[in-house]
Design an enzyme around this catalytic site. Structure first.
Site, PDB file in Angstrom:
ATOM      1  N   THR A  18     -14.819   4.367  -4.874  1.00 16.85           N
ATOM      2  CA  THR A  18     -15.039   5.776  -5.169  1.00 16.85           C
ATOM      3  C   THR A  18     -14.054   6.712  -4.474  1.00 16.85           C
ATOM      4  O   THR A  18     -13.720   7.774  -5.007  1.00 16.85           O
ATOM      5  CB  THR A  18     -16.510   6.144  -4.850  1.00 16.85           C
ATOM      6  OG1 THR A  18     -17.332   5.277  -5.620  1.00 16.85           O
ATOM      7  CG2 THR A  18     -16.826   7.573  -5.213  1.00 16.85           C
TER       8      THR A  18
ATOM      9  N   GLY B 218     -27.236   2.433 -11.330  1.00 21.88           N
ATOM     10  CA  GLY B 218     -28.400   1.632 -10.983  1.00 21.88           C
ATOM     11  C   GLY B 218     -28.140   0.185 -11.324  1.00 21.88           C
ATOM     12  O   GLY B 218     -27.786  -0.120 -12.464  1.00 21.88           O
TER      13      GLY B 218
ATOM     14  N   CYS C 125     -30.672   6.808 -11.024  1.00 22.21           N
ATOM     15  CA  CYS C 125     -30.700   5.938 -12.198  1.00 22.21           C
ATOM     16  C   CYS C 125     -29.848   6.501 -13.312  1.00 22.21           C
ATOM     17  O   CYS C 125     -29.406   7.648 -13.260  1.00 22.21           O
ATOM     18  CB  CYS C 125     -32.129   5.817 -12.706  1.00 22.21           C
ATOM     19  SG  CYS C 125     -33.273   5.283 -11.455  1.00 22.21           S
TER      20      CYS C 125
ATOM     21  N   TYR D 175     -20.114  10.835  -4.809  1.00 15.07           N
ATOM     22  CA  TYR D 175     -20.212   9.375  -4.920  1.00 15.07           C
ATOM     23  C   TYR D 175     -20.772   8.857  -6.241  1.00 15.07           C
ATOM     24  O   TYR D 175     -20.221   7.938  -6.841  1.00 15.07           O
ATOM     25  CB  TYR D 175     -21.071   8.849  -3.757  1.00 15.07           C
ATOM     26  CG  TYR D 175     -21.513   7.412  -3.889  1.00 15.07           C
ATOM     27  CD1 TYR D 175     -20.606   6.359  -3.761  1.00 15.07           C
ATOM     28  CD2 TYR D 175     -22.859   7.091  -4.146  1.00 15.07           C
ATOM     29  CE1 TYR D 175     -21.023   5.029  -3.882  1.00 15.07           C
ATOM     30  CE2 TYR D 175     -23.279   5.761  -4.259  1.00 15.07           C
ATOM     31  CZ  TYR D 175     -22.356   4.740  -4.132  1.00 15.07           C
ATOM     32  OH  TYR D 175     -22.764   3.434  -4.250  1.00 15.07           O
TER      33      TYR D 175
ATOM     34  N   ASN E  79     -34.688   9.799 -14.222  1.00 16.55           N
ATOM     35  CA  ASN E  79     -33.750   9.788 -13.104  1.00 16.55           C
ATOM     36  C   ASN E  79     -34.148  10.900 -12.154  1.00 16.55           C
ATOM     37  O   ASN E  79     -34.273  12.051 -12.559  1.00 16.55           O
ATOM     38  CB  ASN E  79     -32.324  10.011 -13.624  1.00 16.55           C
ATOM     39  CG  ASN E  79     -31.303  10.193 -12.510  1.00 16.55           C
ATOM     40  OD1 ASN E  79     -30.285  10.843 -12.710  1.00 16.55           O
ATOM     41  ND2 ASN E  79     -31.545   9.648 -11.344  1.00 16.55           N
ATOM     42  N   GLY E  80     -34.353  10.544 -10.887  1.00 12.68           N
ATOM     43  CA  GLY E  80     -34.726  11.549  -9.901  1.00 12.68           C
ATOM     44  C   GLY E  80     -35.900  11.072  -9.091  1.00 12.68           C
ATOM     45  O   GLY E  80     -36.208   9.878  -9.075  1.00 12.68           O
TER      46      GLY E  80
HETATM   47  O1  LIG Z   1     -21.851   4.375   5.086  1.00  9.02           O
HETATM   48  P1  LIG Z   1     -22.433   3.475   4.046  1.00  9.02           P
HETATM   49  O2  LIG Z   1     -23.914   3.343   4.207  1.00  9.02           O
HETATM   50  O3  LIG Z   1     -21.734   2.159   3.980  1.00  9.02           O
HETATM   51  O4  LIG Z   1     -22.300   4.190   2.624  1.00  9.02           O
HETATM   52  C1  LIG Z   1     -21.125   4.777   2.149  1.00  9.02           C
HETATM   53  C2  LIG Z   1     -20.287   3.810   1.363  1.00  9.02           C
HETATM   54  O5  LIG Z   1     -21.048   3.267   0.254  1.00  9.02           O
HETATM   55  C3  LIG Z   1     -20.447   3.626  -0.978  1.00  9.02           C
HETATM   56  O6  LIG Z   1     -19.657   2.571  -1.484  1.00  9.02           O
HETATM   57  P2  LIG Z   1     -20.183   1.493  -2.550  1.00  9.02           P
HETATM   58  O7  LIG Z   1     -19.771   0.158  -2.133  1.00  9.02           O
HETATM   59  O8  LIG Z   1     -21.643   1.683  -2.784  1.00  9.02           O
HETATM   60  O9  LIG Z   1     -19.522   1.880  -3.948  1.00  9.02           O
HETATM   61  P3  LIG Z   1     -18.020   2.153  -4.449  1.00  9.02           P
HETATM   62  O10 LIG Z   1     -17.406   0.802  -4.738  1.00  9.02           O
HETATM   63  O11 LIG Z   1     -18.227   2.973  -5.672  1.00  9.02           O
HETATM   64  O12 LIG Z   1     -17.249   2.889  -3.416  1.00  9.02           O
HETATM   65  C4  LIG Z   1     -19.563   4.803  -0.654  1.00  9.02           C
HETATM   66  O13 LIG Z   1     -18.477   4.894  -1.549  1.00  9.02           O
HETATM   67  C5  LIG Z   1     -19.090   4.487   0.737  1.00  9.02           C
HETATM   68  O14 LIG Z   1     -18.013   3.576   0.687  1.00  9.02           O
HETATM   69  N1  LIG Z   2     -32.823   6.651  -8.787  1.00 10.56           N
HETATM   70  C1  LIG Z   2     -33.725   7.126  -9.601  1.00 10.56           C
HETATM   71  O1  LIG Z   2     -33.494   8.060 -10.326  1.00 10.56           O
HETATM   72  C2  LIG Z   2     -35.073   6.456  -9.505  1.00 10.56           C
HETATM   73  C3  LIG Z   2     -36.141   6.944 -10.449  1.00 10.56           C
HETATM   74  C4  LIG Z   2     -37.526   6.632  -9.903  1.00 10.56           C
HETATM   75  N2  LIG Z   2     -37.832   7.486  -8.789  1.00 10.56           N
HETATM   76  C5  LIG Z   2     -37.629   5.154  -9.514  1.00 10.56           C
HETATM   77  O2  LIG Z   2     -37.623   4.849  -8.341  1.00 10.56           O
HETATM   78  O3  LIG Z   2     -37.675   4.338 -10.394  1.00 10.56           O
HETATM   79 MG   LIG Z   3     -17.451   3.002  -1.355  1.00 10.83          MG
END
Ligand SMILES: O=P(O)(O)OC[C@H]1O[C@H](OP(=O)(O)OP(=O)(O)O)[C@H](O)[C@@H]1O
Ligand SMILES: NC(=O)CC[C@H](N)C(=O)O
Ligand SMILES: [Mg+2]
Length: 506
Positions: free
Chosen positions: A303, A28, A2, A257, A101-102
């Site tokens: 990413t 998030g 988060c 990521y 967060n966590g």
């Molecule tokens: O193997 P998977 O389960 O598919 O997860 C990995 C993928 O998910 C994320 O992308 P995402 O679309 O969440 O975000 P981004 O646009 O920041 O790359 C990450 O960057 C990888 O591309």
């Molecule tokens: N990703 C998070 O940091 C989540 C915080 C908390 N564990 C929730 O589920 O709301």
């Molecule tokens: Mg991605």
């Protein structure tokens, strides 16, 4: 993962909190919330949805006050119901709201203790409500009508003794101020900064430094593992180390990521860490395939872009944007259900054929987790006419569940769990698959700040630094939170429709 934010300002902070949450939206996308304080009253608005959907003008007008906190949620415990959106509120002592967060690893035991010993009621399945009540109980035990920094720090000390797992927290105590603290390993990031105004100094605390810089605040520093900072409503700031044992072991996945590349976490530039990941992965490719026949490097947006760019440079081949991302579709990995994730990859990415036709392409992603993205992407590259499709992951194979705030609770859902690299290569349909070595990944981050020697990297090596995770724990977690049980309990979209305010559906 988060996003959390808190501001002690000199004028209304609602718009600043809104802007900060928008900057932290990548952490998030399930729910958002904000609470401000003025004249003995809290003003709270939270719901499922993106920041821009949750806060409408009519809400913003009512979120009055020069002190406030906010949260964007990616659920890693409990359900995705709107009643588990944050900040959470408890009325005693003083009135406290909290953003977390966590993930706590002993939430269940704590919840029992809170009920049996502390005589407190928890109404949701969220670990963050548990954390809030532990903090509230410990603050109440101090027995003061007006809490000072001494009482607040004593309560944080007690939280460190009782809570296990990962927690970066910002809490607001009605009328008095904002306290922020980080678990004794500093697994999740949180930093603070300040801004000079004609009315005096304003302070801001946030998950990532990018939120500070976007709002014109200057980063002062990260909150240390185990440390707490307390900023009174008038702007007086206190800090104290509140943990007996503390050692910085931050989550490496932030660098892979989660975090935005323009953030600096624990003095490490995320952008530069990702460049170094690309550099080291290119070295590995050259080692394994000295006579490589790669024509072009293509990132899988967003990413992986930074690492892929550096890889292409070091391999001496062209870097091309072969996939175009629909900017209106969110991050797929942090979506709550597998069906939704799978559908979104195709909707989100589209190939530019001319970059693929007849070429040997090296597709680069930051990580392969469930394999949802790479399976689709490899097929899309083939459909676009690629000759050979190679695949590189800037992180090592993700083989173990995460219990510290990344929603990877079930080993069986991870594509590399109990599989060799060759088996994954076959499963995703690539002609060749190469993963980053763990030591190279760690070194990529470490080079940014040699004082950080260790990183939390359980998803890669199965070692859990809090020492309380065993096979039983992981099996239970898997049963409770795998995709099938989440769907059964809450449906793909969560249960916001059938919940009125209090969470009470299971
Ligand atoms: O193997 P998977 O389960 O598919 O997860 C990995 C993928 O998910 C994320 O992308 P995402 O679309 O969440 O975000 P981004 O646009 O920041 O790359 C990450 O960057 C990888 O591309
Ligand atoms: N990703 C998070 O940091 C989540 C915080 C908390 N564990 C929730 O589920 O709301
Ligand atoms: Mg991605």
């Amino acid at each position: 993962m988060c996003g959390i934010v808190g501001i002690v300002g000199k004028e209304n902070v609602n718009q600043w909190l809104y802007d900060a949450l928008t900057v932290l939206q990548h952490r998030g996308q399930d729910a958002a919330g904000m609470v401000t304080y003025q004249d003995d009253r809290f003003f709270l608005r939270k719901d499922n949805g993106l920041v821009r959907d949750v806060f409408r003008t009519r809400h913003m007008k009512r979120l009055q006050g020069h002190v406030g906190i906010g949260h964007v949620r990616y659920p890693t415990a409990g359900s995705s119901s709107s009643a588990e959106a944050q900040p959470f509120y408890v009325n005693s002592p003083y009135g406290i709201t909290l953003a977390h967060n966590g993930n706590l690893t002993n939430a269940e035991d704590l919840s029992n203790d809170l009920f049996r010993t502390d005589l407190r009621h928890i109404n949701t399945t969220s670990d963050s409500e548990v954390l809030l009540n532990v903090f509230a109980h410990e603050l109440q035990k101090q027995g003061k009508l007006v809490p000072t920094q001494d009482e607040v720090f004593a309560a944080v000390k007690a939280v460190h003794k009782r809570c296990k797992g990962a927690y970066a927290v910002i809490a607001m105590i009605t009328g008095y101020g904002i306290v922020a603290f980080r678990d004794p390993h500093g697994i999740r990031p949180v930093c603070y900064g300040k801004r000079e105004t004609s009315r005096g100094v304003e302070y801001m605390i946030a998950s990532e430094s990018v939120a500070l810089s976007a709002l014109g605040f200057t980063l002062v520093r990260d909150i240390e593992p185990g440390e707490a900072i307390y900023i009174e409503s008038d702007g007086q700031l206190y800090t104290q180390q509140c943990a007996d044992d503390h050692k910085l072991i931050p989550c490496i996945f932030e660098h892979v990521y989660f975090a935005r590349p323009d953030s600096i976490i624990d003095q490490i530039s995320v952008y530069k860490a990702r460049l170094r990941m690309g550099e080291k992965l290119a070295e590995k490719v050259k080692r394994l395939k000295p006579e490589h026949d790669i024509d072009v490097v293509i990132p899988i947006p967003d990413t992986s872009r930074t690492s892929a760019m550096q890889m292409a440079h070091d391999l001496g081949v062209k870097f091309r944007e072969g996939f175009i991302k629909n900017r209106y579709i969110g991050r797929t990995f942090i979506m709550p259900g597998q069906q939704q994730r799978k559908k979104s990859v195709r909707q989100k990415l589209n190939a530019i054929e001319l970059e693929f036709r007849g070429k040997n392409v090296l597709l680069v992603d930051d990580s392969i987790v469930r394999g949802t993205t790479c399976k689709e992407i490899v097929q899309m590259a083939r459909d676009a006419g690629a000759e050979k499709v190679y695949f590189a992951s800037a992180a090592p194979a993700v083989r173990y569940p995460n219990v510290y705030g990344i929603d990877m609770p079930a080993a069986e859902e991870l594509i590399a769990h109990n599989r060799t690299d060759k088996e994954v290569e076959k499963l995703i349909g690539a002609d060749w698959l190469v993963y980053q070595d763990l030591e190279d990944l760690l070194e990529s981050a470490r080079e940014g700040n040699p004082h950080v020697q260790d990183f939390e990297c359980s998803v890669f090596n199965g070692e859990y630094i809090t020492g309380d995770i065993d096979q039983n724990y992981l099996e239970r977690l898997q049963q409770l939170r795998n995709d099938a049980s989440k769907n059964k309990q809450h449906g793909e979209q969560g249960t916001s429709d059938d919940i009125i305010d209090l969470h009470n559906n299971d």
